[in-house]
Design a protein around this motif. Sequence first.
Motif, PDB file in Angstrom:
ATOM      1  N   ASP A  67      -5.968 -21.190  -1.398  1.00  0.00           N
ATOM      2  CA  ASP A  67      -5.287 -22.264  -0.769  1.00  0.00           C
ATOM      3  C   ASP A  67      -5.336 -23.528  -1.431  1.00  0.00           C
ATOM      4  O   ASP A  67      -4.289 -24.326  -1.562  1.00  0.00           O
ATOM      5  CB  ASP A  67      -5.636 -22.075   0.661  1.00  0.00           C
ATOM      6  CG  ASP A  67      -5.275 -21.032   1.624  1.00  0.00           C
ATOM      7  OD1 ASP A  67      -4.221 -20.103   0.943  1.00  0.00           O
ATOM      8  OD2 ASP A  67      -5.373 -20.814   2.505  1.00  0.00           O
ATOM      9  N   ILE A  68      -6.560 -23.809  -1.737  1.00  0.00           N
ATOM     10  CA  ILE A  68      -6.835 -25.057  -2.452  1.00  0.00           C
ATOM     11  C   ILE A  68      -6.141 -25.166  -3.670  1.00  0.00           C
ATOM     12  O   ILE A  68      -5.260 -26.129  -4.141  1.00  0.00           O
ATOM     13  CB  ILE A  68      -8.195 -25.304  -2.741  1.00  0.00           C
ATOM     14  CG1 ILE A  68      -8.831 -25.573  -1.446  1.00  0.00           C
ATOM     15  CG2 ILE A  68      -8.369 -26.503  -3.790  1.00  0.00           C
ATOM     16  CD1 ILE A  68     -10.351 -25.690  -1.673  1.00  0.00           C
ATOM     17  N   LYS A  69      -6.108 -24.060  -4.563  1.00  0.00           N
ATOM     18  CA  LYS A  69      -5.226 -24.010  -5.859  1.00  0.00           C
ATOM     19  C   LYS A  69      -3.926 -23.848  -5.622  1.00  0.00           C
ATOM     20  O   LYS A  69      -3.047 -24.600  -6.578  1.00  0.00           O
ATOM     21  CB  LYS A  69      -5.739 -22.820  -6.647  1.00  0.00           C
ATOM     22  CG  LYS A  69      -7.166 -22.666  -7.077  1.00  0.00           C
ATOM     23  CD  LYS A  69      -7.393 -21.716  -8.112  1.00  0.00           C
ATOM     24  CE  LYS A  69      -7.768 -20.255  -7.076  1.00  0.00           C
ATOM     25  NZ  LYS A  69      -8.188 -19.303  -7.960  1.00  0.00           N
ATOM     26  N   ASP A  70      -3.311 -23.271  -4.571  1.00  0.00           N
ATOM     27  CA  ASP A  70      -1.831 -23.158  -4.234  1.00  0.00           C
ATOM     28  C   ASP A  70      -1.583 -24.611  -3.813  1.00  0.00           C
ATOM     29  O   ASP A  70       0.026 -25.305  -4.232  1.00  0.00           O
ATOM     30  CB  ASP A  70      -1.394 -22.169  -3.151  1.00  0.00           C
ATOM     31  CG  ASP A  70      -1.397 -20.616  -3.860  1.00  0.00           C
ATOM     32  OD1 ASP A  70      -1.643 -20.488  -5.082  1.00  0.00           O
ATOM     33  OD2 ASP A  70      -1.949 -19.875  -2.885  1.00  0.00           O
ATOM     34  N   ILE A 120       0.740 -25.941   3.459  1.00  0.00           N
ATOM     35  CA  ILE A 120      -0.044 -26.973   4.488  1.00  0.00           C
ATOM     36  C   ILE A 120       0.384 -25.850   5.851  1.00  0.00           C
ATOM     37  O   ILE A 120      -0.753 -25.718   6.415  1.00  0.00           O
ATOM     38  CB  ILE A 120       0.923 -28.451   4.735  1.00  0.00           C
ATOM     39  CG1 ILE A 120       0.103 -29.112   3.534  1.00  0.00           C
ATOM     40  CG2 ILE A 120       0.028 -28.786   5.885  1.00  0.00           C
ATOM     41  CD1 ILE A 120       0.857 -30.613   3.613  1.00  0.00           C
ATOM     42  N   SER A 121       1.404 -25.543   5.976  1.00  0.00           N
ATOM     43  CA  SER A 121       1.552 -24.712   7.321  1.00  0.00           C
ATOM     44  C   SER A 121       0.907 -23.426   7.127  1.00  0.00           C
ATOM     45  O   SER A 121       0.301 -23.017   8.226  1.00  0.00           O
ATOM     46  CB  SER A 121       3.170 -24.402   7.455  1.00  0.00           C
ATOM     47  OG  SER A 121       4.010 -25.338   7.642  1.00  0.00           O
ATOM     48  N   GLY A 122       0.684 -22.711   5.922  1.00  0.00           N
ATOM     49  CA  GLY A 122      -0.213 -21.663   5.597  1.00  0.00           C
ATOM     50  C   GLY A 122      -1.651 -21.805   6.021  1.00  0.00           C
ATOM     51  O   GLY A 122      -2.407 -21.061   6.358  1.00  0.00           O
ATOM     52  N   ILE A 123      -1.972 -23.235   5.523  1.00  0.00           N
ATOM     53  CA  ILE A 123      -3.629 -23.586   5.726  1.00  0.00           C
ATOM     54  C   ILE A 123      -3.725 -23.662   7.225  1.00  0.00           C
ATOM     55  O   ILE A 123      -4.809 -23.190   7.469  1.00  0.00           O
ATOM     56  CB  ILE A 123      -3.796 -24.767   4.925  1.00  0.00           C
ATOM     57  CG1 ILE A 123      -3.758 -24.427   3.526  1.00  0.00           C
ATOM     58  CG2 ILE A 123      -5.207 -25.180   5.315  1.00  0.00           C
ATOM     59  CD1 ILE A 123      -3.707 -25.603   2.658  1.00  0.00           C
ATOM     60  N   LEU A 124      -2.716 -24.065   7.954  1.00  0.00           N
ATOM     61  CA  LEU A 124      -3.083 -24.157   9.283  1.00  0.00           C
ATOM     62  C   LEU A 124      -3.146 -22.814  10.099  1.00  0.00           C
ATOM     63  O   LEU A 124      -4.021 -22.638  10.969  1.00  0.00           O
ATOM     64  CB  LEU A 124      -2.047 -25.225   9.861  1.00  0.00           C
ATOM     65  CG  LEU A 124      -1.722 -26.408   9.753  1.00  0.00           C
ATOM     66  CD1 LEU A 124      -0.631 -27.226  10.400  1.00  0.00           C
ATOM     67  CD2 LEU A 124      -2.973 -27.061  10.488  1.00  0.00           C
TER      68      LEU A 124
END
Length: 206
Positions: free
Chosen positions: A71-74, A198-202
């Motif tokens: 997620d950080i890389k994406d 961002i939504s995916g991280i949430l």
Amino acid sequence: MLNLFRKMLPREDRFFDMFAAHARTVVGAAEALVESNGDRIIALEDEADDITRDVLLAVRRSFITPFDRGDIKDLIQSMDDAIDMMHKTVKTVRLYEQTSFDPIMQEMGTVIVQAAHLIAEAIPLLDKLGANVQRLTAIAEQVTKVEGHSDELYNQGLKELYRRHGATGNAMAYMIGAEIYGELEKVVDRFEDVANEISGILIENV
């Protein structure tokens, strides 16, 4: 259980400083795009590339990251894609030696700045996901609305180009204008990609 274990361990927080620094370059580039300051965008893109490399290096070296490494890389890559697309737009403008822009193009520039500021507001909030989930969700929705408005402006701009140049047979003017409109629209699309990350991280962490 894994998420609970991760929260109990010390984490590498300088990722958020790097995210914020990158977001500032993106905002600066968006504002430079409106001002037709191509040299400023190029300089900021180089700065953003350096930050992106630092983030990817930190991902490899850090034992505990704030959230999933992928997620950080994406996230950082999607942010970098936005400024890369602005640079590509500058190269197109310079290639065709454009010095004036239609009002709708200028309005799309304003939309790009709006999207950049929304992303820049969201990035620092990732440091405390649980406390900021409501605002982060709202920002992601706002970016989606901004992208929808950009779509409308894009279609309106193409129609205006055809009305102005189609009847006169000035295919080159239409082609150049359409390419610039298309790249401006892609810049906003890249910001929507950031909002989706961002939504995916949430979803994965809250």
